[in-house]
Design a protein around this motif. Sequence first.
Motif: not given
Length: 393
Positions: A10-28
């Motif tokens: 539960r301590r980590l529920t607010e943390f999903g995939t990092t924005i860096f992973a999301e935006m780097s995937a979008l760049a690719a």
Amino acid sequence: MTQGRPLLNRRLTEFGTTIFAEMSALAAQTGSINLGQGFPDTDGPEEIREAAVRALRAGHGNQYPPGPGVPELRTAVAEHQLRRYGLEYDPDAEVLVTTGATEAIAASLLALLEPGDEVIALEPYYDSYAACIAMAGGTRVPVTLRPHEGAYRLDLDELRAAVTPRTRLILLNTPHNPTGTVLTRDELAAVAELACERDLLVITDEVYEHLVFEGEHIPLASFPGMRERTVSISSAGKTFSLTGWKIGWITSSPELVTAVRSAKQFLTYVSGGPFQYAVAEALRLPDSYFDELRADLRAKRDLLAGGLAEAGFGVYRPAGTYFVTTDIRPLGAGDDGFAFCRALPERCGVVAVPNAVFYDHREQGAPFVRFAFCKRTDVLTEAVTRLKGLRAS
């Protein structure tokens, strides 16, 4: 689900995939220029890469290195702190090698916090801070850096007001990611005075220590009363453009180093043996290396910041780091940085990161977007050309 419980702590529920992973995937996916994530697109000095090859071939570090780090690197770190800042550390008792600065931060927080302890962090903050504080059972208390006259400023009264009887430590980042702020001597002196007055520990993230374009980097540990209560963290990744090596370190008092090592040994234990030998050589490079690195990145900062201003962004020119923070509102783009960044690749073939992900108070960061300039000059020139097309779109 098992036993009626979510799988994720539960301590980590607010943390999903990092924005860096999301935006780097979008760049690719879109073939865009990725100015979102802060990593260089060229490798560090050839002689340092060759030093790693030599270590591999000689069998240096191919098996488990010593838990605190190889003596050569610990000695080089101590020499660096003395040469650069006049801070004297015992390489055997006051230096600990870590798997990058991120592990150093995690191990420090895990070692030094009890559940319920409060941690003051400057907002916006590097996203791992929040996750590491949560994993340690602490409570984060953000103190917001706010834009003022073209730069971000720390409100010292707000910092003092944030301290409560539950405050255990301050997590300080200077030069500051993502705003590029470099805290001044007076600001750091005020932080030091507060820490001593309220008997607080301080963890300082100084990974951009050699990337200061205006002002100077002054370690908090150099102020009166701070050496014995400060865990100073840095790493090789940003200074030597070798972010994949993940070699970091802490310097502190023997008692604090022992505490952090107690947590660190159960994370990675050790890592990057051959790279440790190479980084020891890197830290002994002549001053000209550090001067040329700084000059190169200053020129790239000016290129990108100037291009962003011409494209219509509000620009906060950074005093240090890899990043330029911009305000999208002058473009007539509203104040939703997430929507802007997700649409930007299709609009002009460039990827950036919304600053709101670095805030607890999301509304404070909503209209701000971060671009990285740690790229080749030709890449930045092309990115600037593309971004200027926003005026017409």
